[in-house]
Each structure stands twice: as C-alpha cells, then as structure tokens.
Design a protein around this motif. Structure first.
Motif, PDB file in Angstrom:
ATOM      1  N   LEU A   1      -4.728  -1.591 -14.241  1.00 49.67           N
ATOM      2  CA  LEU A   1      -5.667  -2.088 -15.244  1.00 49.67           C
ATOM      3  C   LEU A   1      -7.127  -2.026 -14.789  1.00 49.67           C
ATOM      4  CD1 LEU A   1      -3.744  -5.242 -16.513  1.00 49.67           C
ATOM      5  CD2 LEU A   1      -3.863  -3.005 -17.590  1.00 49.67           C
ATOM      6  N   GLN A   2      -7.429  -1.149 -13.878  1.00 47.06           N
ATOM      7  CA  GLN A   2      -8.771  -0.991 -13.318  1.00 47.06           C
ATOM      8  C   GLN A   2      -9.317  -2.308 -12.766  1.00 47.06           C
ATOM      9  OE1 GLN A   2     -11.127   0.816 -16.400  1.00 47.06           O
ATOM     10  NE2 GLN A   2     -10.011   2.737 -16.281  1.00 47.06           N
ATOM     11  N   ARG A   3      -8.405  -3.191 -12.343  1.00 46.29           N
ATOM     12  CA  ARG A   3      -8.798  -4.505 -11.815  1.00 46.29           C
ATOM     13  C   ARG A   3      -8.206  -4.797 -10.446  1.00 46.29           C
ATOM     14  NH1 ARG A   3     -10.505  -8.482 -15.741  1.00 46.29           N
ATOM     15  NH2 ARG A   3      -9.941 -10.003 -14.178  1.00 46.29           N
ATOM     16  N   TYR A   4      -6.959  -4.389 -10.237  1.00 44.48           N
ATOM     17  CA  TYR A   4      -6.216  -4.796  -9.049  1.00 44.48           C
ATOM     18  C   TYR A   4      -5.789  -3.591  -8.218  1.00 44.48           C
ATOM     19  CZ  TYR A   4      -5.614  -8.611 -12.356  1.00 44.48           C
ATOM     20  OH  TYR A   4      -5.838  -9.581 -13.292  1.00 44.48           O
ATOM     21  N   TYR A   5      -5.773  -3.778  -6.916  1.00 42.84           N
ATOM     22  CA  TYR A   5      -5.184  -2.775  -6.037  1.00 42.84           C
ATOM     23  C   TYR A   5      -3.678  -2.996  -6.006  1.00 42.84           C
ATOM     24  CZ  TYR A   5      -9.766  -1.566  -4.152  1.00 42.84           C
ATOM     25  OH  TYR A   5     -11.062  -1.138  -4.002  1.00 42.84           O
ATOM     26  N   ILE A   6      -2.935  -1.912  -6.040  1.00 45.65           N
ATOM     27  CA  ILE A   6      -1.494  -1.948  -5.853  1.00 45.65           C
ATOM     28  C   ILE A   6      -1.198  -1.104  -4.618  1.00 45.65           C
ATOM     29  CG2 ILE A   6       0.775  -1.364  -6.807  1.00 45.65           C
ATOM     30  CD1 ILE A   6      -0.623  -3.651  -8.290  1.00 45.65           C
ATOM     31  N   TYR A   7      -0.544  -1.712  -3.666  1.00 40.52           N
ATOM     32  CA  TYR A   7      -0.225  -1.042  -2.405  1.00 40.52           C
ATOM     33  C   TYR A   7       1.218  -0.569  -2.457  1.00 40.52           C
ATOM     34  CZ  TYR A   7      -4.450  -3.465  -1.039  1.00 40.52           C
ATOM     35  OH  TYR A   7      -5.746  -3.921  -0.985  1.00 40.52           O
ATOM     36  N   ALA A   8       1.422   0.733  -2.290  1.00 36.89           N
ATOM     37  CA  ALA A   8       2.774   1.287  -2.200  1.00 36.89           C
ATOM     38  C   ALA A   8       3.213   1.080  -0.755  1.00 36.89           C
ATOM     39  CB  ALA A   8       2.782   2.761  -2.562  1.00 36.89           C
ATOM     40  N   VAL A   9       4.161   0.169  -0.567  1.00 41.06           N
ATOM     41  CA  VAL A   9       4.606  -0.195   0.776  1.00 41.06           C
ATOM     42  C   VAL A   9       6.017   0.332   1.003  1.00 41.06           C
ATOM     43  CG1 VAL A   9       5.035  -2.096   2.381  1.00 41.06           C
ATOM     44  CG2 VAL A   9       3.190  -2.283   0.703  1.00 41.06           C
ATOM     45  N   GLU A  10       6.185   1.080   2.079  1.00 42.56           N
ATOM     46  CA  GLU A  10       7.505   1.602   2.427  1.00 42.56           C
ATOM     47  C   GLU A  10       8.182   0.629   3.378  1.00 42.56           C
ATOM     48  OE1 GLU A  10       9.747   5.613   3.946  1.00 42.56           O
ATOM     49  OE2 GLU A  10       7.571   5.495   4.164  1.00 42.56           O
ATOM     50  N   PHE A  11       9.298   0.080   2.915  1.00 39.63           N
ATOM     51  CA  PHE A  11      10.119  -0.806   3.732  1.00 39.63           C
ATOM     52  C   PHE A  11      11.260   0.044   4.281  1.00 39.63           C
ATOM     53  CE2 PHE A  11       7.861  -3.620   0.871  1.00 39.63           C
ATOM     54  CZ  PHE A  11       7.425  -4.601   1.738  1.00 39.63           C
ATOM     55  N   ILE A  12      11.089   0.522   5.499  1.00 38.54           N
ATOM     56  CA  ILE A  12      12.018   1.483   6.098  1.00 38.54           C
ATOM     57  C   ILE A  12      13.423   0.904   6.202  1.00 38.54           C
ATOM     58  CG2 ILE A  12      12.496   2.838   8.182  1.00 38.54           C
ATOM     59  CD1 ILE A  12       9.381   2.975   8.513  1.00 38.54           C
ATOM     60  N   ASP A  13      13.553  -0.356   6.620  1.00 33.88           N
ATOM     61  CA  ASP A  13      14.876  -0.968   6.761  1.00 33.88           C
ATOM     62  C   ASP A  13      15.604  -1.078   5.427  1.00 33.88           C
ATOM     63  OD1 ASP A  13      14.391  -1.199   9.452  1.00 33.88           O
ATOM     64  OD2 ASP A  13      13.913  -3.347   9.390  1.00 33.88           O
ATOM     65  N   ARG A  14      14.863  -1.198   4.345  1.00 33.46           N
ATOM     66  CA  ARG A  14      15.465  -1.306   3.015  1.00 33.46           C
ATOM     67  C   ARG A  14      15.598   0.052   2.334  1.00 33.46           C
ATOM     68  NH1 ARG A  14      16.500  -5.793   0.692  1.00 33.46           N
ATOM     69  NH2 ARG A  14      15.892  -7.742   1.633  1.00 33.46           N
ATOM     70  N   GLY A  15      14.895   1.060   2.868  1.00 36.56           N
ATOM     71  CA  GLY A  15      14.954   2.396   2.268  1.00 36.56           C
ATOM     72  C   GLY A  15      14.299   2.459   0.909  1.00 36.56           C
ATOM     73  N   SER A  16      13.209   1.709   0.735  1.00 38.23           N
ATOM     74  CA  SER A  16      12.548   1.715  -0.565  1.00 38.23           C
ATOM     75  C   SER A  16      11.034   1.619  -0.421  1.00 38.23           C
ATOM     76  CB  SER A  16      13.058   0.551  -1.421  1.00 38.23           C
ATOM     77  OG  SER A  16      12.734  -0.687  -0.819  1.00 38.23           O
ATOM     78  N   VAL A  17      10.369   2.037  -1.482  1.00 40.61           N
ATOM     79  CA  VAL A  17       8.922   1.907  -1.587  1.00 40.61           C
ATOM     80  C   VAL A  17       8.667   0.969  -2.762  1.00 40.61           C
ATOM     81  CG1 VAL A  17       6.735   3.080  -2.011  1.00 40.61           C
ATOM     82  CG2 VAL A  17       8.526   4.219  -0.684  1.00 40.61           C
TER      83      VAL A  17
END
Length: 94
Positions: A60-76
């Motif tokens: 929404l041109q307001r907030y940063y969203i960080y794509a975080v890779e959780f290696i132990d969970r196998g997900s981003v």
C-alpha cells in the motif's frame, strides 16, 4: 479530528533490515490466506524462529514487507518489521 488510524508511513524511512540480515520472529504468524498450499489459520512461523531476509517490498505504498526465508521450515514468509528482531541483537542480550 483523529480517526484512530494514524500510523507512521514506514517507507519514508530506510528499511529496518537489509537482504541477508539474520532475523528472528517476535510473534507466531498464521497464514492469512496469502500462502498457497497452506490452510488459512495454519501456523507458518513460530515465535523465535530464525530466518534470513531475502527481499524487501512494500504494501500500500506505506509499509515495508520483508520476505524472510525460514530454512528450518522450508518456507518464505512476508513479514512486517515489527514482527521481526535482529538476531545479533538478540544474542547480545542473552
């Protein structure tokens, strides 16, 4: 008159984390319906899980969203800055 929805616009400031930063989840996160192949409400990140910032986007041109890779969970997982803490800072206070 204030509507009680006044929030700081994060993108006016630099991001809290950079790609490659080692971070931990400050809260448990459930799927809000944006993670394909996962049930809505399913826990996708547990408090304390450790991951690495892969990318930074905005919402929404307001907030940063960080794509975080959780290696132990196998997900981003896309997370807000307030949901994350810098892992090095956590180690220093332990």
């Amino acid at each position: 008159m204030s509507l009680g929805r006044e929030e700081e616009i994060e993108v006016y400031k630099p991001p809290l984390f950079r790609p490659g930063a080692k971070v931990y989840a400050r809260y448990q996160v459930r799927n809000d319906g944006t993670m394909a192949g996962r049930e809505i409400g399913e826990i996708v990140v547990k408090k304390g899980d450790v991951g690495y910032v892969r990318d930074i986007g905005t919402y929404l041109q307001r907030y940063y969203i960080y794509a975080v890779e959780f290696i132990d969970r196998g997900s981003v997982v896309g997370m807000r800055g307030r949901e994350l803490g810098l892992f090095a800072a956590r180690e220093a206070t332990s």
